[in-house]
Design a protein around this motif. Structure first.
Motif, PDB file in Angstrom:
ATOM      1  N   GLU A 340       0.879  -1.194  -0.182  1.00 19.55           N
ATOM      2  CA  GLU A 340      -0.148  -0.175  -0.375  1.00 19.55           C
ATOM      3  C   GLU A 340       0.871   1.270   0.412  1.00 19.55           C
ATOM      4  N   GLN A 341       1.955   1.539   0.262  1.00 18.27           N
ATOM      5  CA  GLN A 341       2.935   2.414   0.872  1.00 18.27           C
ATOM      6  C   GLN A 341       3.687   2.676  -0.556  1.00 18.27           C
ATOM      7  N   PHE A 342       3.846   1.719  -1.079  1.00 18.13           N
ATOM      8  CA  PHE A 342       4.509   1.846  -2.426  1.00 18.13           C
ATOM      9  C   PHE A 342       3.314   2.370  -3.590  1.00 18.13           C
ATOM     10  N   PRO A 360      -3.993   5.588  12.835  1.00 25.88           N
ATOM     11  CA  PRO A 360      -2.695   5.853  13.175  1.00 25.88           C
ATOM     12  C   PRO A 360      -1.756   4.443  12.809  1.00 25.88           C
ATOM     13  N   GLY A 361      -0.177   4.852  13.131  1.00 24.87           N
ATOM     14  CA  GLY A 361       1.187   3.856  12.695  1.00 24.87           C
ATOM     15  C   GLY A 361       0.959   3.062  11.545  1.00 24.87           C
ATOM     16  N   THR A 362       0.151   3.324  10.335  1.00 24.96           N
ATOM     17  CA  THR A 362      -0.317   2.804   9.516  1.00 24.96           C
ATOM     18  C   THR A 362       1.074   3.663   7.995  1.00 24.96           C
ATOM     19  N   THR A 365       3.425   9.630   8.085  1.00 24.55           N
ATOM     20  CA  THR A 365       4.215  10.567   7.933  1.00 24.55           C
ATOM     21  C   THR A 365       5.695   9.181   7.203  1.00 24.55           C
ATOM     22  N   THR A 366       6.072   7.931   7.002  1.00 22.52           N
ATOM     23  CA  THR A 366       6.681   7.421   6.413  1.00 22.52           C
ATOM     24  C   THR A 366       6.974   7.735   4.801  1.00 22.52           C
ATOM     25  N   VAL A 367       5.247   7.770   4.406  1.00 18.68           N
ATOM     26  CA  VAL A 367       5.165   7.915   3.524  1.00 18.68           C
ATOM     27  C   VAL A 367       5.080   9.012   2.680  1.00 18.68           C
TER      28      VAL A 367
HETATM   29  N1  ATP Z   1       7.037   0.168   5.759  1.00 19.58           N
HETATM   30  C1  ATP Z   1       8.339   0.497   6.853  1.00 19.58           C
HETATM   31  N2  ATP Z   1       8.758  -1.088   7.738  1.00 19.58           N
HETATM   32  C2  ATP Z   1       8.794  -1.118   8.720  1.00 19.58           C
HETATM   33  N3  ATP Z   1       8.424   0.586   9.677  1.00 19.58           N
HETATM   34  C3  ATP Z   1       7.522   1.395   9.416  1.00 19.58           C
HETATM   35  C4  ATP Z   1       7.673   1.211   7.598  1.00 19.58           C
HETATM   36  N4  ATP Z   1       6.238   2.160   8.309  1.00 19.58           N
HETATM   37  C5  ATP Z   1       6.664   2.444   8.362  1.00 19.58           C
HETATM   38  N5  ATP Z   1       7.259   2.302   9.548  1.00 19.58           N
HETATM   39  C6  ATP Z   1       7.389   2.536  11.231  1.00 19.58           C
HETATM   40  O1  ATP Z   1       5.957   2.361  12.015  1.00 19.58           O
HETATM   41  C7  ATP Z   1       5.930   3.981  12.925  1.00 19.58           C
HETATM   42  C8  ATP Z   1       4.614   4.538  11.958  1.00 19.58           C
HETATM   43  O2  ATP Z   1       4.638   4.756  10.612  1.00 19.58           O
HETATM   44  P1  ATP Z   1       4.104   6.535  10.685  1.00 19.58           P
HETATM   45  O3  ATP Z   1       4.772   7.515  11.947  1.00 19.58           O
HETATM   46  O4  ATP Z   1       4.717   7.009   9.447  1.00 19.58           O
HETATM   47  O5  ATP Z   1       2.730   6.421  10.848  1.00 19.58           O
HETATM   48  P2  ATP Z   1       1.554   7.854  11.116  1.00 19.58           P
HETATM   49  O6  ATP Z   1       0.231   6.927   9.837  1.00 19.58           O
HETATM   50  O7  ATP Z   1       1.676   8.606  10.381  1.00 19.58           O
HETATM   51  O8  ATP Z   1       1.670   7.324  11.863  1.00 19.58           O
HETATM   52  P3  ATP Z   1       0.462   8.987  13.374  1.00 19.58           P
HETATM   53  O9  ATP Z   1      -0.452   8.633  12.263  1.00 19.58           O
HETATM   54  O10 ATP Z   1       0.180   7.958  14.193  1.00 19.58           O
HETATM   55  O11 ATP Z   1       1.869   9.356  13.411  1.00 19.58           O
HETATM   56  C9  ATP Z   1       7.080   4.423  12.655  1.00 19.58           C
HETATM   57  O12 ATP Z   1       7.975   4.192  13.623  1.00 19.58           O
HETATM   58  C10 ATP Z   1       7.930   4.228  11.113  1.00 19.58           C
HETATM   59  O13 ATP Z   1       8.741   3.983  10.897  1.00 19.58           O
END
Ligand code: ATP
Length: 773
Positions: A340-342, A360-362, A365-367
């Protein structure tokens, strides 16, 4: 005009002469002044007293009747809060001459003043005001000077007259100022003719005030402006529930129940609505009733979105190249993007506008970081602002609706980010520096926490986005909708006409987060597990113990080394035995108790002490603080300690200090506990959330979900488990009336069916290179 010379019997007054102004606000005319007491029927020993209120051109050496009430201020002592006032004009000939020859009337000396009083008599003032030509007969007085004298008299007397008249309807001096500025001397006459007109003309003049005045005047209950004002009131009130319009039948029945008049028929309401529509005071379309600003906001936002979507992206990156780029980003970031991220990165690079949603945590931010890096790589752009000659050359815009959300975006990406209001150069009123004529500059805009953006702001933002800018909208659709009208994110998603990627796989859970697990159980309506974990605990307690339990948890967290700003209590409502107000008082007593060293100020609602955690409640762009910003009281200055001669409270926010004077204290509140609504867009290491049956009418799935997802490290829920489970099982029943989905479907369908989105149509919208691997 009737000249009021003496206060009515039984009316409390202080007659006094201005000694000096302590404070005055040029715009609002709010003043605090010291006066010499000349005469009073109040119990008052002092020879001088401080008065405060809204005045118009108070003059020294002129005496006034002030009507009001004593206000005991804990620090400043007794003050007189003035509700209305009028110039004291002595009835004797000498008194009148002295008044007319005072500094108030330029160019009138004692001689001329004496002539005026000789010829016009004791009622000279009323005669001058009532008859524009009364002064022309005075020998030696030029027409210009005569007219000027009359204008000055009218303005001073006029305002006082209006203020006194309005005071009988409990309308304060501040509103009287607004009314006088708008209608001048015609105010009383117009109010008597039709108080409902004021609802349309004067910002903040309520329907209920107009209705009360009309009732006392005996105006018919089926008066057309009454129905019209009722309609505007009903629509304005519906905004507070998030509606953009009201269906005709709902609007009619709300008006009928508001007006509560037997003789009123539906046909009369329809007739009034049609007339209002003709006057462009409401807009009737397809059986819906809108306030114009909302109708045009929906229309404008959807048109600008279409405009942006219409301009295709020129540069298409071959999938093989993109995969290579993403591969190198994965190496740099030491992770491997999920499917999904890709897809999200791929689509965001190729779509003109894309929505990224997920809990949250999906990995939102990483994307975002992945997208920024990939875009920069493809277009050979630097992600370092210092590599650009001017700030405005930086091609990436990162923005969010609140200061805290913008700060988080900045921290997680390392790039400059700011609030939407700041980005658009909002002036604090109606004007935005950036608009369709003066658009933003840049190539790629990322708008985070989009669920908080209402339809007005969405329209202002999108009108400022140029045709060739790429847009990434990020938000969690399960959070509370915007405080303002509309549900823009939800409506955009429901059209299925704008590319979106919904991230569902949870990554933070992999690190063993019970908070994230709980959030997803709620989101997916799965069975809830409230078992204790390293980052979660549910402490059972009754409503009466709540304050005690919360203060204990708070203190323990402080002992463990957390700071007050790291620990946030979140509750749904202000007034209840476990409400925000009460919890704040209890927490303040323990976390920041009264000591001899700490200064404090008191307002009707709270005590603010040095060291207190406080929250800003409104946008104050002139000081750079916005609704929801949290700070700390770092100093309190007494009146005599600064040049402004004002008591001042200094609050330190993350990046600035702001000075508050007493009149601004209503813009802040203690913030040990804040509302869940206010916490939107913010995150805190520790969240303590009370849940009780006392909050029952507020307990909803999206509210509790929003609260839970604010916590980063620890979540402690305390209270009644049944109440919590009831809340997460209760869907938000309140439906918001919006026409955005329908408008977008109409405007975007042609585009959608054309080649621009052909690839999305032909393939699964989640198609990614993974499908070929
Ligand atoms: N593909 C991945 N592989 C490993 N770890 C990942 C991956 N994607 C995200 N993470 C990790 O999961 C955690 C949550 O990611 P992220 O902060 O990007 O999510 P978010 O949707 O922005 O969450 P929130 O809304 O709670 O801030 C982070 O520690 C991030 O490093």
């Amino acid at each position: 005009m009737e000249q009021i010379k003496q206060p009515a019997e039984n009316e409390s007054y202080i007659r006094g002469e201005l000694l000096h102004l302590i404070f005055t606000n040029e715009v609002e005319h709010f003043s605090i002044a010291k006066i010499k007491v000349l005469d009073t029927n109040e119990t008052l020993e002092e020879k001088t007293i401080v008065i405060k209120g809204y005045f118009y051109n108070l003059q020294p050496e002129t005496s006034y009747y002030f009507f009001g009430v004593f206000d005991k201020h804990p620090r400043f002592g007794t003050q007189y809060k003035v509700t209305s006032y009028k110039t004291f004009i002595p009835e004797t000939k000498d008194g009148l001459v002295a008044y007319l020859s005072s500094d108030l009337f330029y160019g009138i000396g004692k001689k001329t003043a004496a002539k005026i009083v000789d010829q016009l008599g004791e009622n000279a003032i009323s005669k001058i005001i009532d008859d524009p030509e009364a002064l022309y007969a005075i020998s030696g007085l030029k027409k210009k000077a005569a007219d000027q004298l009359r204008v000055t008299l009218q303005e001073n007397q006029g305002f006082e007259h209006v203020a006194i008249y309005l005071a009988q309807y409990n309308i304060g001096l501040k509103m009287a100022q607004k009314i006088y500025q708008n209608y001048k001397d015609e105010a009383v006459q117009l109010l008597e003719a039709d108080p409902y007109q004021f609802v349309f003309d004067i910002d903040g003049f309520g329907f209920r005030t107009a209705d009360e005045i009309a009732r006392q005047m005996g105006l018919p209950a089926t008066h057309p402006t009454r129905i019209g004002a009722g309609c505007i009131y009903v629509l304005q009130t519906s905004i507070q529930e998030g509606h953009v319009y009201l269906p005709m039948d709902v609007c009619i029945s709300s008006i009928c129940s508001l007006l509560n008049t037997k003789e009123l028929t539906e046909a009369m309401v329809v007739e009034t609505l049609t007339a209002l529509n003709k006057d462009k005071q409401v807009i009737l379309q397809d059986g819906n009733v809108y306030l114009p600003s909302l109708y045009y906001a929906e229309d404008g936002f959807s048109s600008h979105l279409k405009r942006i979507l219409q301009k295709p992206i020129e540069h298409q990156t071959p999938i093989a190249e993109l995969m290579k780029i993403i591969g190198s980003i994965e190496e740099e970031e030491i992770l491997s993007y999920g499917k999904e991220q890709f897809t999200a990165i791929n689509q965001a690079i190729h779509a003109k506008v894309m929505i990224l949603t997920g809990g949250p945590g999906t990995g939102k931010t990483t994307v975002i970081k992945g997208i920024l890096k990939a875009y920069a790589n493809i277009h050979e752009l630097s992600l370092q602002p210092k590599d650009y000659e001017y700030k405005s050359d930086f091609p990436f815009i990162l923005t969010a609706p609140t200061g805290r959300a913008a700060k988080r975006l900045n921290e997680s990406t390392g790039l400059p980010a700011m609030t939407v209001h700041r980005l658009l150069g909002w002036d604090g009123n109606q004007t935005f520096e950036k608009n369709e004529h003066e658009q933003l500059s840049g190539k790629f805009i990322i708008i985070d926490e989009f669920s908080m953006v209402d339809i007005w702001l969405a329209n202002h933002l999108f009108k400022a986005i140029p045709d060739d800018m790429q847009v990434l909208i990020v938000g969690d659709e399960d959070q509370l909708p915007s405080v303002g009208p509309g549900q823009v994110l939800a409506d955009l998603l429901s059209t299925n006409r704008i590319p979106f990627v919904r991230l569902t796989e949870v990554y933070r859970q992999k690190e063993g987060s019970k908070i994230i697990q709980l959030a997803h159980e709620i989101k997916k309506d799965e069975p809830i597990n409230l078992g204790k974990d390293h980052d979660f605990n549910f402490i059972q307690c009754g409503t009466t113990q709540m304050g005690h339990v919360i203060t204990k948890i708070f203190t323990k967290a402080l002992e463990k080394g957390f700071e007050t700003k790291d620990i946030q209590v979140l509750a749904p409502m202000y007034r209840s035995e476990a409400g925000i107000t009460k919890l704040n008082q209890e927490l303040q007593q323990v976390i920041n108790p009264k000591t001899n060293q700490k200064r404090e100020v008191r307002t009707q609602e709270a005590i603010f002490r040095t060291g207190d955690k406080v929250i800003q409640l409104v946008n104050q762009p002139e000081d750079g603080v916005y609704n929801g910003d949290i700070g700390e009281v770092v100093a309190i200055f007494r009146e005599e300690e600064n040049t402004e001669q004002e008591e001042q409270l200094v609050i330190a926010y993350e990046d600035r200090e702001v000075v508050y004077e007493r009149k601004d204290y209503r813009n802040i509140m203690l913030a040990y506990c804040i509302s869940i609504h206010k916490s939107q867009g913010s995150e805190f290491p520790i969240v303590i959330m009370p849940v009780a049956w006392a909050y029952q009418r507020m307990l909803r799935k999206n509210l509790l979900y929003t609260a839970i997802t604010r916590s980063k490290q620890s979540l402690i829920i305390c209270g009644e488990q049944e109440a919590f489970l009831y809340g997460v099982a209760t869907k938000n029943k309140s439906h918001r009336y919006t026409t955005l989905t329908q408008l977008l479907m109409e405007k975007l369908t042609v585009l959608y069916e054309s080649n621009i989105h052909a690839n999305l149509e032909e393939n699964d919208s989640n198609l990614s290179p993974y499908d070929f691997m």
